[in-house]
Design a protein around this motif. Structure first.
Motif, short mmCIF file in Angstrom:
data_model
loop_
_atom_site.label_atom_id
_atom_site.label_comp_id
_atom_site.label_asym_id
_atom_site.label_seq_id
_atom_site.Cartn_x
_atom_site.Cartn_y
_atom_site.Cartn_z
N LEU A 1 0.82 -1.21 0.00
CA LEU A 1 0.00 0.00 0.00
C LEU A 1 0.86 1.27 0.00
CD1 LEU A 1 -2.94 0.95 -0.01
CD2 LEU A 1 -2.91 0.87 2.47
N LEU B 1 0.55 4.42 -2.53
CA LEU B 1 0.33 5.78 -2.04
C LEU B 1 1.38 6.75 -2.59
CD1 LEU B 1 -0.67 5.06 1.68
CD2 LEU B 1 -2.18 5.85 -0.15
N ARG C 1 0.39 7.42 -6.12
CA ARG C 1 -0.77 8.32 -6.17
C ARG C 1 -0.35 9.77 -5.92
NH1 ARG C 1 -5.01 8.34 -1.39
NH2 ARG C 1 -3.56 9.94 -0.70
N GLU D 1 -5.37 1.27 -5.09
CA GLU D 1 -5.49 1.52 -3.65
C GLU D 1 -6.79 0.93 -3.12
OE1 GLU D 1 -5.70 5.35 -0.64
OE2 GLU D 1 -4.95 5.68 -2.69
#
Length: 279
Positions: free
Chosen positions: A239, A243, A246, A265
């Protein structure tokens, strides 16, 4: 004289029981009080007291042997070993340093083993550096490189890592170690080169690919970093990686990448959430 020494040796060979051994040891000790320079008898005392686990006497005897024959490396090694057995690693280290200066390989092994508890880095650094080109060719190269890194002497350490990798170009553990050091020291160009070389050997390794994406970002090459994160995110279950992808896509205004990142995500959060939470 020589005849007495032969008699003492013969007595030692025939002294079977512990009581007989103790009696003979007393005979030896009485003799060296009279003739303190009799190195042969001191050697016998050293041998017998070591076998009998009388470490205090063994130390005294080996110290006498060394003072009478300073070039006796075997006696120095035995005394160093007895210091270790007696819980005196510092004194053992001092002796091993002297032996190491004479290129004794076994002493170097013990120095390397004892150093972590003694924090005698400077002594070990001086010794390994004193070996000149020899340290660069043998197994102590990496030990020296790590010591130098710990002491902030990076240029010399990097040179040793490069030498090692020239000889062992597929040593992935050392490549990873070197890459992390370069990254920590903000030597990003060098770190990128190491991680890319490592990627050729571990093409699908997420950690390696993550480092490449991160280093591109730290170099300010955000497009390359985004591209690396994009490739990584496709199969990643981490994750944190998603992130980062993103955040970077958002800061660059790349909405297609941002959409992909948000999608991954959401998928990951669904996969990791408890079943009752999803319902």
């Amino acid at each position: 004289g020589e005849a007495r020494h032969k008699w003492l040796k013969r007595m030692q060979a025939t002294a079977g029981s512990a009581a007989q051994q103790r009696k003979l040891l007393e005979e030896y000790r009485h003799h060296v009080q009279t003739v303190p320079a009799d190195v042969k008898t001191w050697r016998l005392i050293a041998e017998m007291s070591t076998i009998a686990n009388d470490l205090a006497l063994a130390k005294e005897a080996f110290q006498r042997v060394i003072s009478l024959t300073p070039g006796d490396m075997a006696a120095q090694k035995q005394l160093a070993q007895i210091y270790e057995w007696s819980g005196e690693p510092g004194r053992a280290f001092d002796l091993y340093i002297k032996l190491g200066e004479q290129n004794d390989a076994a002493a170097l092994e013990r120095l390397v083993a004892l150093n972590p508890g003694l924090y005698r880095d400077n002594d070990l650094l001086k010794l390994l550096r004193g070996r000149g080109g020899e340290a660069h060719q043998d197994k102590y190269r990496l030990i020296l490189a790590r010591l130098l890194t710990r002491h902030g002497e990076y240029a010399e350490a990097y040179s040793l890592y490069r030498e090692h990798l020239q000889q062992e170009p597929k040593d992935v553990a050392v490549m990873e170690e070197y890459g992390r050091i370069l990254e920590r020291q903000q030597a990003y160009d060098g770190a990128l080169a190491v991680w890319k070389s490592l990627q050729k050997l571990k093409a699908e390794d997420e950690i390696v690919r993550g480092h490449i994406a991160e280093v591109y970002y730290l170099l300010g090459d955000l497009e390359e970093s985004l591209h690396a994160y994009q490739q990584l995110a496709e199969g990643s279950t981490d994750l944190v990686t998603i992130l980062k992808y993103r955040t970077l896509a958002e800061s660059l205004g790349d909405f297609q990448s941002l959409s992909e990142a948000l999608g991954r995500e959401m998928e990951l959060k669904k996969e990791t959430a408890p079943d009752d939470f999803i319902k």
